[in-house]
Design a protein around this motif. Structure first.
Motif, PDB file in Angstrom:
ATOM      1  N   LEU A   1       0.804  -1.017  -0.034  1.00 23.63           N
ATOM      2  CA  LEU A   1       0.016   0.088   0.530  1.00 23.63           C
ATOM      3  C   LEU A   1       0.939   1.105  -0.495  1.00 23.63           C
ATOM      4  CD1 LEU A   1      -3.286  -0.817   2.942  1.00 23.63           C
ATOM      5  CD2 LEU A   1      -2.806  -0.665   0.191  1.00 23.63           C
ATOM      6  N   THR A   2       1.980   0.763   1.221  1.00 21.73           N
ATOM      7  CA  THR A   2       2.627   1.868   0.806  1.00 21.73           C
ATOM      8  C   THR A   2       3.741   2.397  -0.687  1.00 21.73           C
ATOM      9  OG1 THR A   2       3.227   1.625   3.216  1.00 21.73           O
ATOM     10  CG2 THR A   2       5.277   3.798   1.789  1.00 21.73           C
ATOM     11  N   VAL A   3       3.905   1.712  -0.985  1.00 21.67           N
ATOM     12  CA  VAL A   3       4.057   2.083  -3.001  1.00 21.67           C
ATOM     13  C   VAL A   3       3.749   2.766  -3.284  1.00 21.67           C
ATOM     14  CG1 VAL A   3       5.380   0.865  -4.365  1.00 21.67           C
ATOM     15  CG2 VAL A   3       6.483   0.317  -2.250  1.00 21.67           C
ATOM     16  N   ILE A   4       1.951   1.798  -3.264  1.00 18.84           N
ATOM     17  CA  ILE A   4       1.708   2.023  -4.388  1.00 18.84           C
ATOM     18  C   ILE A   4       0.902   3.994  -3.858  1.00 18.84           C
ATOM     19  CG2 ILE A   4      -1.169   1.943  -5.314  1.00 18.84           C
ATOM     20  CD1 ILE A   4      -1.250  -1.154  -4.475  1.00 18.84           C
ATOM     21  N   LEU A   5       0.691   4.191  -2.977  1.00 18.69           N
ATOM     22  CA  LEU A   5       0.131   5.646  -2.036  1.00 18.69           C
ATOM     23  C   LEU A   5       1.138   6.733  -3.035  1.00 18.69           C
ATOM     24  CD1 LEU A   5      -1.923   6.646  -0.884  1.00 18.69           C
ATOM     25  CD2 LEU A   5      -0.854   6.434   1.649  1.00 18.69           C
ATOM     26  N   PHE A   6       2.790   6.129  -2.334  1.00 18.01           N
ATOM     27  CA  PHE A   6       3.664   6.985  -2.879  1.00 18.01           C
ATOM     28  C   PHE A   6       3.431   7.178  -4.476  1.00 18.01           C
ATOM     29  CE2 PHE A   6       5.897   6.653   0.709  1.00 18.01           C
ATOM     30  CZ  PHE A   6       6.762   8.072   1.230  1.00 18.01           C
ATOM     31  N   VAL A   7       3.483   5.909  -5.239  1.00 18.44           N
ATOM     32  CA  VAL A   7       3.573   6.535  -6.455  1.00 18.44           C
ATOM     33  C   VAL A   7       2.448   7.303  -7.606  1.00 18.44           C
ATOM     34  CG1 VAL A   7       3.300   5.458  -8.953  1.00 18.44           C
ATOM     35  CG2 VAL A   7       4.527   3.875  -7.446  1.00 18.44           C
ATOM     36  N   LEU A   8       1.485   7.087  -6.660  1.00 20.83           N
ATOM     37  CA  LEU A   8       0.054   7.683  -7.041  1.00 20.83           C
ATOM     38  C   LEU A   8       0.218   9.483  -6.459  1.00 20.83           C
ATOM     39  CD1 LEU A   8      -2.651   5.610  -5.538  1.00 20.83           C
ATOM     40  CD2 LEU A   8      -2.462   6.382  -7.260  1.00 20.83           C
ATOM     41  N   VAL A   9       0.780   9.826  -5.366  1.00 20.20           N
ATOM     42  CA  VAL A   9       0.501  10.938  -4.640  1.00 20.20           C
ATOM     43  C   VAL A   9       2.721  11.860  -5.816  1.00 20.20           C
ATOM     44  CG1 VAL A   9       1.440  12.530  -2.760  1.00 20.20           C
ATOM     45  CG2 VAL A   9      -0.044  10.655  -2.967  1.00 20.20           C
ATOM     46  N   PHE A  10       3.763  10.924  -6.119  1.00 20.71           N
ATOM     47  CA  PHE A  10       4.366  12.165  -6.420  1.00 20.71           C
ATOM     48  C   PHE A  10       4.545  11.314  -8.249  1.00 20.71           C
ATOM     49  CE2 PHE A  10       5.433  11.353  -2.212  1.00 20.71           C
ATOM     50  CZ  PHE A  10       5.796  13.001  -1.788  1.00 20.71           C
ATOM     51  N   TYR A  11       4.451  10.879  -8.103  1.00 18.58           N
ATOM     52  CA  TYR A  11       4.124  10.321  -9.524  1.00 18.58           C
ATOM     53  C   TYR A  11       4.423  10.773 -10.927  1.00 18.58           C
ATOM     54  CZ  TYR A  11       4.702   7.235 -14.747  1.00 18.58           C
ATOM     55  OH  TYR A  11       4.709   7.589 -15.253  1.00 18.58           O
ATOM     56  N   HIS A  12       3.722  12.090 -11.015  1.00 21.04           N
ATOM     57  CA  HIS A  12       3.140  12.934 -11.352  1.00 21.04           C
ATOM     58  C   HIS A  12       3.466  14.416 -11.337  1.00 21.04           C
ATOM     59  CE1 HIS A  12      -0.472  11.316 -13.824  1.00 21.04           C
ATOM     60  NE2 HIS A  12      -0.743  11.016 -12.853  1.00 21.04           N
ATOM     61  N   LEU A  13       4.793  14.489  -9.666  1.00 20.98           N
ATOM     62  CA  LEU A  13       5.002  16.144  -9.694  1.00 20.98           C
ATOM     63  C   LEU A  13       6.499  15.994 -10.536  1.00 20.98           C
ATOM     64  CD1 LEU A  13       4.169  16.355  -6.017  1.00 20.98           C
ATOM     65  CD2 LEU A  13       2.304  16.802  -7.749  1.00 20.98           C
ATOM     66  N   PRO A  14       6.862  17.285 -11.261  1.00 17.44           N
ATOM     67  CA  PRO A  14       7.860  16.906 -10.964  1.00 17.44           C
ATOM     68  C   PRO A  14       9.628  16.855 -10.372  1.00 17.44           C
ATOM     69  CG  PRO A  14       6.880  19.319 -10.970  1.00 17.44           C
ATOM     70  CD  PRO A  14       6.064  18.415 -10.561  1.00 17.44           C
TER      71      PRO A  14
END
Lengths: 115, 801
Positions: free
Chosen positions: B658-671
């Motif tokens: 869950l942690t990894v998914i959450l991190f990716v969700l939040v940060f993936y789109h950020l420059p």
């Protein structure tokens, strides 16, 4: 093994602290996670390591065999993991929100706060 | 006593709570009604006065904090009786007066409450037998004084005067507490009744001098002795009834009371004599001189009170029968005439709108009753026969003439009394005689509530020395006995024959008239010296306060930077320093020797975690860091698997996913953002982080070999099946033995869930900046919707433990 884990815990703490001291909210959260791992392992190691039985009473016994692992530290860590995750989830969403509002990952850029 | 002393004290506090409500119900007349309590108490005290006068002492005791030797013990002897009568008697008059003085004031109820609270505290102070109890009441009077001076809290002057009085008296209070504790240590008891019997033993005790100095600081600050006198004139910011009650008749006498009370135990030594007489003498002269340089009625009275307090201190410093007799008589006399004059000053202010002596004249015709009371009180203050002030002044002269260094002390006393006599004429006679001048408000006689107090006090001062039925002699004798520790008998009489003291009285009177006539000249003279005032103690107070604020500001700027990382640094360095020092000096680091039982996969796992951790720290891109973090988490779960913790491992696997998914969700789109710290900062942080890591490693190594208490897990191992009916002990602990902890955990989870939901749903309001708005719209499309599902897996997580 305890010695090896002690070194590992030290490294996890050091890495966590180093990341938390960075000027980046993303790294702050990363550091928090590493710190949580270090703390969980610390409780686990301090409770005494054993490769033996998990703390489950066998079907033919009425009490836990003496050589079993310590159930209390495990219960504590379970609680810690779950609480750590809820804090992390909140921190991540909060960061998301902060980024939306301020457009920056830099805590020094936050105009509203206690500074 | 018929009414217990504790009850008497508490009644003041109880009525204080009820007073505001009562004031609302009985519009206008509340002062008269509330005055019934102090009046009743005064009558009750007075009814016991004959018994006290014949040498009886009442005492009562209730256990309070027996472990610390602090009891609610009270003692009523002559000295306490004298002050109790003043406190309750004057208190009743003041409550009536306050009702008239502040009639219609929206906060009148609060003033009543504070006054009654003060009365209770002051009664407790003079009745307490336990010195710690005495200290508690001492501080309560300081606090009520603070509240009363700052009554008009919307004016900055009132606030700063209140703060000044509080800081000076409470600062002295701290010294007093230390002194009293030392005294208790030396004497082996906290009860005054025991301590006062040990004079010889205490005098030779090594703690005598430190405790004497500390107690004197407490007494001198409270009773406005030089160099702490400056707070008293500032305290005139208080409404006049307060000034009359606290800052003239009662509270400022607390220091005098303490000196008198402790003089059997602490007095009689050279240290006592020198310090107390010197400070008293200087205060007496300084106060009298400064009184003449003022033009505001209340400030004249305030400085003359400082001078009177100095006289009392001087007399108590001299010690001996005559001086103590004089002190007791003067204490009563001063409370009567000064209380009356303060009330007159307030009445003048209230009825004419001015307190400036230069603008008040010829008021006798308009305010005859007030004028009469003022005249009698002023003549008593000037020491004119046959008023009480004459008797007490005569006694002080006799004491001064027999003192060591009699010439100096007598000269000082006469000088001060000449100046005070002139001040008395200025305050009590000058406004009423001469040609009437227009005042800001047309002068009219005051209502009864405003003249009752001054008339009663002034006439008591007139008759007390002459009318034996009032029992003044007996009461003063009993008070003197308490102060001296041996029986004395005081007999006041107007005529002692043609003594030197009588001659001095005549000199005083003539001198007073001369000074009064030439007061303009003196004021001009004084104004030339005014610049000296900026080097006085009031200036020291300002400097200390400025320094304190500067220090507070400086350390706040140093410690409260507002940057998270600096806070963290301070916390970490302090922890490493303190915990590290303890570990280094006390811990026994066991050298690891036993490497057996170590499998190759153990080592491999640890190395993997180490590498992944380094990867997390050093990763160039966010995604790489997140991936490395995931590796750390899964590997830690494997450690749990290896060492008999399958439940923990399972949870860790789930959460890590869950942690990894959450991190990716939040940060993936950020420059990506650039690294902002300099290499110097990075090096510094690396050093701090490394020391923290070393400390934790050492800590774990020590923790694994130290076992202070038997593990409590044995209890769970034994009781798990029979009591909780479960074989998986981790589960049993979570849901049964420590079920409340789990409830707390679920609550945290729920709170975090609500927080997450709220943050996601919250709409950011219209923004000002256009640049950031553009960047936001680019984010909002991708992330906002995508991040919504994260609330759901989180909620499921609640079931895991």
């Amino acid at each position: 093994m305890a010695t090896l884990l002690a070194i590992l815990i030290g490294v996890l703490y050091a890495a966590g602290v180093y990341l938390m001291l960075r000027r980046s909210l993303f790294k702050l959260i990363l550091g928090l996670v590493l710190l949580a791992h270090g703390a969980n392992l610390l409780i686990f190691t301090a409770g005494g390591l054993t490769r033996a039985q998990p703390p489950i009473i066998p079907p033919d016994a009425t009490a836990l065999p003496v050589s079993s692992a310590d159930p209390l530290t495990q219960a504590l860590i379970l609680t810690a993991i779950v609480i750590g995750f809820s804090v992390l989830a909140f921190a991540l969403v909060l960061f998301h929100r902060v980024y939306q509002t301020s457009g920056s990952d830099d805590p020094d850029e936050l105009k509203v706060g206690d500074r | 006593m018929a009414v217990g002393m504790l009850t008497a004290i508490l009644s003041g506090f109880v009525l204080a709570i009820l007073a505001p409500g009562l004031n609302r119900m009985v519009r206008g007349g509340a002062g008269w009604l509330l005055a019934l309590l102090p009046l009743g108490l005064a009558i009750s005290f007075a009814s016991h006065a004959p018994l006290i006068a014949s040498g009886n002492v009442f005492s009562e005791s209730n256990p309070w904090v027996p472990a610390l030797g602090v009891d609610l013990s009270f003692r009523l002897d002559g000295l306490s009786m004298l002050l109790s009568l003043l406190i309750t008697g004057v208190g009743a008059l003041i409550l009536v007066y306050a009702g008239g003085y502040l009639a219609g004031h929206p906060q009148l109820g609060r003033l009543y409450a504070f006054l009654l609270m003060f009365m209770g505290s002051m009664l407790g102070l003079v009745l307490a037998d336990n010195i710690l109890l005495l200290f508690v009441f001492w501080e309560l009077t300081s606090i009520s004084s603070y509240l009363l001076i700052g009554f008009d809290h919307e004016r900055a002057a009132a606030r700063s005067a209140a703060l000044q009085a509080l800081l000076v008296t409470a600062g002295g209070g701290l010294a007093l507490m230390a002194g009293l504790l030392l005294l208790g240590q030396a004497g082996g008891s906290l009860e005054l009744s025991t301590l006062l019997l040990q004079a010889d033993y205490l005098h030779s005790h090594p703690l005598y001098l430190p405790s004497l100095v500390l107690i004197l600081i407490g007494a001198f600050t409270k009773s406005a002795q030089f160099p702490f006198h400056f707070w008293l004139p500032s305290a005139m910011e208080a409404p006049t009834p307060v000034s009359a009650y606290l800052h003239s008749a009662t509270m400022v006498k607390a220091g005098i009371y303490l000196l008198a009370r402790l003089s059997p135990a602490l007095g009689g030594t050279d240290a006592w004599f020198l310090s107390v007489t010197t400070v008293g003498g200087v205060t007496m002269l300084l106060g009298a001189w400064l009184a003449l340089t003022q033009s505001d009625l209340k400030r004249i009275l305030a400085y003359s009170t400082v001078s009177a307090l100095g006289t009392l201190t001087l007399l108590l410093g001299l010690g001996g029968t005559l001086a103590v007799q004089a002190a007791m008589a003067f204490l009563v006399g001063h409370a009567l005439y000064k209380g009356a004059l303060f009330l007159v000053a307030g009445t003048l202010d209230h009825q004419t709108g001015s307190r400036d002596v230069d603008r008040l004249s010829g008021l006798f015709r308009a305010m005859p009753i007030t004028a009469l009371a003022a005249g009698i009180a002023a003549l008593s203050m000037a020491g004119i026969a046959p008023l009480f002030g004459f008797l007490s002044k005569e006694l002080s002269y006799e004491a001064a003439l027999r003192a060591p260094a009699a010439a100096w002390i007598t000269a000082a006393a006469v000088t001060a009394n000449i100046l005070l006599a002139a001040a008395a004429f200025i305050v009590g006679i000058r406004p009423f005689v001469g040609k009437a001048v227009p005042t800001p408000k047309p002068a009219r006689e005051a209502p009864p509530s405003l003249w009752l107090g001054s008339v009663v006090l002034a006439s008591l001062g007139a008759v007390m020395g002459l009318w034996p039925a009032l029992g003044t002699d007996g009461l003063l004798s009993a008070a003197g006995t308490a102060v001296l520790g041996e029986t004395v008998s005081i007999h006041l009489s107007l005529w002692h024959g043609l003594t030197l003291a009588l001659a001095l009285s005549a000199v005083t009177l003539i001198g007073g008239v001369i000074v009064y006539v030439s007061r303009g000249l003196l004021r001009r003279l004084a104004s030339r010296w005014e610049s000296l005032g900026q080097f006085g103690p009031a200036r020291w107070y300002e400097l200390v306060l400025l320094g304190l604020n500067g220090l507070a500001g400086g350390q706040t700027r140093l410690l409260q930077s507002g940057y998270l990382r600096y806070y963290l640094m301070i916390v970490l360095v302090a922890t490493v320093g303190l915990a590290g020092a303890t570990l280094a000096t006390r811990g026994h680091l066991v050298k690891p020797t036993d490497w057996s039982g170590l499998h190759f996969y153990d080592v491999g796992l640890v190395v993997l975690i180490l590498m992944a951790t380094m990867g997390t720290v050093l990763a160039r891109t966010r995604l790489a860091a997140i991936a490395a973090l995931g590796v750390v988490g899964y590997s830690v779960a494997l450690v749990f698997v290896l060492f008999g913790a399958p439940d923990v491992a399972m949870t860790q696997f789930l959460i890590e996913t869950l942690t990894v998914i959450l991190f990716v969700l939040v940060f993936y789109h950020l420059p990506e953002t650039p690294a902002l710290s300099s290499s110097l900062a990075r090096g510094r942080d690396a050093v701090i982080a490394a020391t923290v890591g070393v400390l934790m490693t050492a800590f774990v190594l020590i923790a694994t070999v130290v076992q202070y208490q038997p593990p409590i897990s044995e209890y769970f191992a034994e009781h798990g099946l029979p009591d909780a009916h479960g074989r998986n002990l981790v589960n049993v602990i979570l849901v049964d033995f420590r079920g409340l902890d789990t409830l707390g955990e679920i609550t945290v989870l729920a709170a975090a869930g609500i927080g997450v939901y709220a943050l996601l749903k919250l709409r950011v309001g219209k923004q000002r900046g256009t640049a950031s708005a553009a960047r936001r719209s680019e984010l909002a499309g991708g992330v906002d919707d995508a991040s919504l599902p994260i609330a759901n897996p989180m909620r499921k997580e609640g079931d895991v433990p």
